[in-house]
Design an enzyme around this catalytic site. Structure first.
Site, mmCIF file in Angstrom:
data_model
loop_
_atom_site.group_PDB
_atom_site.id
_atom_site.type_symbol
_atom_site.label_atom_id
_atom_site.label_comp_id
_atom_site.label_asym_id
_atom_site.label_seq_id
_atom_site.Cartn_x
_atom_site.Cartn_y
_atom_site.Cartn_z
ATOM 1 N N LYS A 28 6.875 9.955 11.851
ATOM 2 C CA LYS A 28 6.490 8.576 12.203
ATOM 3 C C LYS A 28 7.622 7.615 11.857
ATOM 4 O O LYS A 28 8.474 7.911 10.997
ATOM 5 C CB LYS A 28 5.202 8.150 11.488
ATOM 6 N N ASP A 174 0.400 8.160 3.657
ATOM 7 C CA ASP A 174 0.751 8.241 5.086
ATOM 8 C C ASP A 174 0.062 9.407 5.800
ATOM 9 O O ASP A 174 0.180 9.527 7.032
ATOM 10 C CB ASP A 174 2.276 8.450 5.244
HETATM 11 O O1 C5P Z 1 0.683 7.850 -1.545
HETATM 12 P P1 C5P Z 1 2.009 8.456 -1.856
HETATM 13 O O2 C5P Z 1 1.890 9.645 -2.789
HETATM 14 O O3 C5P Z 1 2.810 8.788 -0.658
HETATM 15 O O4 C5P Z 1 2.829 7.359 -2.635
HETATM 16 C C1 C5P Z 1 3.971 7.627 -3.384
HETATM 17 C C2 C5P Z 1 4.201 6.465 -4.357
HETATM 18 O O5 C5P Z 1 4.522 5.280 -3.616
HETATM 19 C C3 C5P Z 1 2.969 6.091 -5.146
HETATM 20 O O6 C5P Z 1 2.923 6.796 -6.361
HETATM 21 C C4 C5P Z 1 3.168 4.613 -5.389
HETATM 22 O O7 C5P Z 1 4.065 4.429 -6.478
HETATM 23 C C5 C5P Z 1 3.882 4.153 -4.162
HETATM 24 N N1 C5P Z 1 2.990 3.540 -3.144
HETATM 25 C C6 C5P Z 1 2.511 2.248 -3.361
HETATM 26 N N2 C5P Z 1 1.716 1.660 -2.412
HETATM 27 C C7 C5P Z 1 1.418 2.300 -1.265
HETATM 28 C C8 C5P Z 1 1.897 3.612 -1.019
HETATM 29 C C9 C5P Z 1 2.687 4.204 -1.995
HETATM 30 O O8 C5P Z 1 2.797 1.637 -4.393
HETATM 31 N N3 C5P Z 1 0.679 1.670 -0.336
#
Ligand code: C5P
Length: 336
Positions: A28, A174
């Site tokens: 994406k 995502d």
């Molecule tokens: O959800 P994901 O594991 O991909 O996110 C990785 C890191 O990115 C999270 O631990 C967080 O620190 C940050 N994040 C965030 N807000 C979001 C998505 C991700 O702060 N909407």
């Protein structure tokens, strides 16, 4: 050959064929991304427009196939992990990717297994990686979406797409979009999705410089920077729905570009290079480090990609893709 020999041969052939599925999991980009606020749980509320594009990781998932026998070709590009319970993961990739229980593919397999009372034993997964990791292209999330959708098909589970997206949200912010695909607006962490009926056509050039940016690090940069004026994503959604290329062009905006400008000044250079190569505009994808350039048509995108190939380690001309992971049946012969 007498009839009994023939039927023995047929039995042997049948026992050496294992059932499987092949999944094409798209990458994406973000056509726009606004960080709204930091939440009490540490995540950030976003308002973003996701677009699936025609760059795919392939997962082949089989049941009862023996893992490839050592020795594997001595290449950093091919790794094998066999879990204590017999599930296995083989990764073919030009980039370093963890091939162990920390990989989202195995986390996704274990999540679906525990939610449905299935055993991951006997599940073999071959991943062919084409989406560069650490690039803001949802490389790991695409694989997580691929395993959730793929193993549901392999096990004939009746889970609907909303149920799969709920599992996906537990694997990463995502992943629900990677399961949905197409064009969609994402709110919350990015998991609250509304599909967009895009009629606007365009092509995209992806250019990833030789560094990666960790998502958590990029959000940290937002927390420690001043706050930025809001922009209106509704206008961009309307331009996508109404096929209005010239209205769309000035609306590309990503808060991360401002947050990362000081720590990663190279991003502005990649944008300039994309525009210099013929793209109409360029924007950081997600939290980077890939920058995507906008082109009106395929020939423009391919010409720009050719100009950039010698400058960046990863360059690709792609176009919007209207679905999520595509699953087909695969029958493979079992070398074991
Ligand atoms: O959800 P994901 O594991 O991909 O996110 C990785 C890191 O990115 C999270 O631990 C967080 O620190 C940050 N994040 C965030 N807000 C979001 C998505 C991700 O702060 N909407």
């Amino acid at each position: 050959m007498n009839p009994s020999q023939r039927s023995h041969g047929a039995r042997q052939e049948a026992s050496s064929i294992v059932r499987g599925v092949e999944v094409q999991a798209p990458a994406k980009i973000n056509l726009a991304l606004q960080i709204l606020r930091r939440r009490p749980d540490g995540y950030h509320d976003l308002d973003t427009v996701f677009q699936a594009v025609t760059l795919f990781d392939t997962l082949r998932i089989t049941l009862g196939e023996q893992p490839p026998k050592p020795p594997l070709p001595t290449s950093a590009e091919r790794q094998l992990y066999v879990a204590p319970d017999g599930a296995w993961l083989e990764i073919e990739s030009p980039w370093q990717v963890p091939c162990d229980e920390t990989n989202l593919i195995l986390k996704g397999l274990r999540l679906v297994a525990s939610e449905t009372g299935r055993s991951p034993a006997g599940v073999g997964i071959r991943l062919c990686k084409r989406i560069p990791p650490g690039g803001g292209l949802a490389g790991g999330s695409a694989d997580a979406a691929g395993i959730v959708a793929g193993v549901c098909a392999l096990w004939n589970l009746k889970t609907d797409s909303a149920g799969q997206r709920e599992w996906g949200a537990r694997l990463g912010s995502d992943v629900p979009f990677c399961l949905l695909g197409g064009t969609a607006r994402g709110l919350g962490r990015g998991e609250r999705l509304t599909p967009i009926q895009r009629t606007l056509g365009f092509w995209v050039v992806l250019a990833k410089p030789d560094f990666s940016i960790r998502t958590a690090e990029a959000f940290q940069a937002f927390n420690s920077s001043r706050h930025f004026p809001p922009f209106d994503i509704n206008l961009l959604v309307r331009a996508l729905e109404e096929s209005a290329f010239s209205e769309f062009l000035p609306l590309l905006h990503n808060t991360f570009e401002e947050c990362l400008a000081d720590s990663h000044p190279e991003i502005a250079k990649v944008r300039e290079d994309l525009v210099g190569a013929g793209c109409e505009s360029a924007l950081l994808s997600g939290s980077g480090s890939t920058v995507w350039g906008l082109c009106r048509d395929e020939s423009g995108a391919r010409a720009a990609a050719n100009r950039l190939k010698a400058m960046y380690p990863f360059v690709a001309a792609v176009c919007p893709w209207n679905t999520g992971p595509q699953i087909s049946q695969a029958a493979v012969s079992n070398p074991g």
